[in-house]
Design a protein around this motif. Structure first.
Motif, PDB file in Angstrom:
ATOM      1  N   LEU A 141       0.814  -1.209   0.000  1.00 28.74           N
ATOM      2  CA  LEU A 141       0.000   0.000   0.000  1.00 28.74           C
ATOM      3  C   LEU A 141       0.850   1.263   0.000  1.00 28.74           C
ATOM      4  N   LEU A 142       2.026   1.199   0.572  1.00 24.53           N
ATOM      5  CA  LEU A 142       2.855   2.386   0.755  1.00 24.53           C
ATOM      6  C   LEU A 142       3.418   2.869  -0.570  1.00 24.53           C
ATOM      7  N   GLY A 143       3.441   4.180  -0.751  1.00 27.41           N
ATOM      8  CA  GLY A 143       3.992   4.741  -1.976  1.00 27.41           C
ATOM      9  C   GLY A 143       3.784   6.238  -2.034  1.00 27.41           C
ATOM     10  N   PRO A 144       4.559   6.926  -2.846  1.00 26.96           N
ATOM     11  CA  PRO A 144       4.446   8.386  -2.935  1.00 26.96           C
ATOM     12  C   PRO A 144       3.078   8.810  -3.463  1.00 26.96           C
ATOM     13  N   GLY A 145       2.563   9.879  -2.862  1.00 28.36           N
ATOM     14  CA  GLY A 145       1.308  10.457  -3.307  1.00 28.36           C
ATOM     15  C   GLY A 145       0.064   9.692  -2.908  1.00 28.36           C
ATOM     16  N   ARG A 146       0.197   8.656  -2.114  1.00 31.52           N
ATOM     17  CA  ARG A 146      -0.951   7.824  -1.759  1.00 31.52           C
ATOM     18  C   ARG A 146      -1.594   8.312  -0.463  1.00 31.52           C
ATOM     19  N   THR A 147      -2.638   9.077  -0.599  1.00 29.55           N
ATOM     20  CA  THR A 147      -3.384   9.584   0.554  1.00 29.55           C
ATOM     21  C   THR A 147      -4.873   9.444   0.271  1.00 29.55           C
ATOM     22  N   LEU A 148      -5.634   9.223   1.337  1.00 29.44           N
ATOM     23  CA  LEU A 148      -7.091   9.084   1.220  1.00 29.44           C
ATOM     24  C   LEU A 148      -7.751  10.013   2.229  1.00 29.44           C
ATOM     25  N   HIS A 149      -8.851  10.611   1.827  1.00 27.96           N
ATOM     26  CA  HIS A 149      -9.564  11.551   2.688  1.00 27.96           C
ATOM     27  C   HIS A 149     -11.020  11.092   2.813  1.00 27.96           C
ATOM     28  N   PHE A 150     -11.487  10.941   4.043  1.00 30.52           N
ATOM     29  CA  PHE A 150     -12.873  10.568   4.317  1.00 30.52           C
ATOM     30  C   PHE A 150     -13.553  11.744   4.998  1.00 30.52           C
ATOM     31  N   HIS A 151     -14.685  12.182   4.450  1.00 30.94           N
ATOM     32  CA  HIS A 151     -15.338  13.401   4.921  1.00 30.94           C
ATOM     33  C   HIS A 151     -16.821  13.123   5.144  1.00 30.94           C
ATOM     34  N   ALA A 152     -17.245  13.212   6.396  1.00 33.57           N
ATOM     35  CA  ALA A 152     -18.657  13.028   6.723  1.00 33.57           C
ATOM     36  C   ALA A 152     -19.426  14.279   6.326  1.00 33.57           C
ATOM     37  N   THR A 153     -20.505  14.096   5.594  1.00 34.25           N
ATOM     38  CA  THR A 153     -21.255  15.227   5.055  1.00 34.25           C
ATOM     39  C   THR A 153     -22.487  15.600   5.873  1.00 34.25           C
ATOM     40  N   ASP A 154     -22.764  14.858   6.934  1.00 35.56           N
ATOM     41  CA  ASP A 154     -23.989  15.104   7.706  1.00 35.56           C
ATOM     42  C   ASP A 154     -23.697  15.516   9.139  1.00 35.56           C
TER      43      ASP A 154
END
Length: 226
Positions: A141-154
């Motif tokens: 999974l590790l590598g440059p540029g690998r980011t994830l964003h989780f955003h609750a909308t409620d």
């Protein structure tokens, strides 16, 4: 499923009550074949009894009682203390309740505070370095540029219900933050929890995915615990 959950409640209760210093046998809630022909009417009171026993034992022990836990003390994961079991089995119970509700085709709801902490706990457990030893393929999974964003909308802005998973270093890290990422997942708080627990597909109604969807799929495939 209910026999599994009730078995874990009793296993945790005995672990806390006896201040266990090593893992107790757990085959009784992993091999469920003896219950294949069981009368369903017997399960509900048995399940409630186990949950009540665990809650009572945790209250008597207090959060700081020292005992064996399956994970080390790491960041927000309080290994080695009774409060680990209070937190873990709150979320274990909540997610198995989701299993039952979703199996019936009903809408699943969860208290906001519980859902928020459920995501925090999952992020902490899912980033433990010990996973690389147990599942070496997670290193891929590790590598440059690998980011994830989780955003609750409620949720209200002050709740800060946003999480960033960072795979760019030598280990998996996470933080509560509003940041740009390679892929962003936006949706209701409980849906985000169900997605990372793989109870609901990421591509569901009301959920928006922006960016590198393949990275999201790869992360969901490789990261798990329990």
């Amino acid at each position: 499923m209910l026999r599994h959950l009730g078995g874990t409640h009793r296993w945790a209760e005995e672990t806390v009550r006896t201040r266990a210093t090593s893992a107790l046998p757990d085959q009784h809630f992993r091999d469920l074949s003896p219950y294949a022909e069981e009368d369903a009417a017997e399960i509900a009171p048995w399940l409630v009894e186990g949950a009540e026993l665990l809650a009572e034992t945790l209250r008597e022990a207090g959060p700081d009682a020292e005992l064996w836990t399956p994970v080390p003390d790491f960041g927000q994961v309080a290994g080695g203390r009774a409060d680990f079991y209070a937190r873990r089995f709150t979320h274990e119970t909540a997610l198995h309740r989701a299993d039952a509700v979703l199996a019936l085709g009903e809408e699943y709801t969860l208290d906001q505070e519980v859902a928020l902490d459920g995501l925090d706990e999952w992020m902490a457990l899912g980033s433990l370095p010990m996973h690389f030893e147990i599942h070496p393929r997670m290193r891929e999974l590790l590598g440059p540029g690998r980011t994830l964003h989780f955003h609750a909308t409620d949720t209200a802005p002050e709740v800060a219900a946003e999480w960033v998973v960072d795979l760019t270093g030598d280990a998996i890290t996470w933080r509560r933050a509003h940041e740009k990422a390679a892929v962003a997942v936006r949706g209701p708080l409980t849906d985000l929890l169900l997605i990372i627990y793989k109870r609901r597909p990421a591509r569901s109604a009301g959920v928006e995915i922006l960016g590198d969807e393949k990275l999201l799929d790869f992360w969901l495939e490789r990261v798990s615990f329990g």
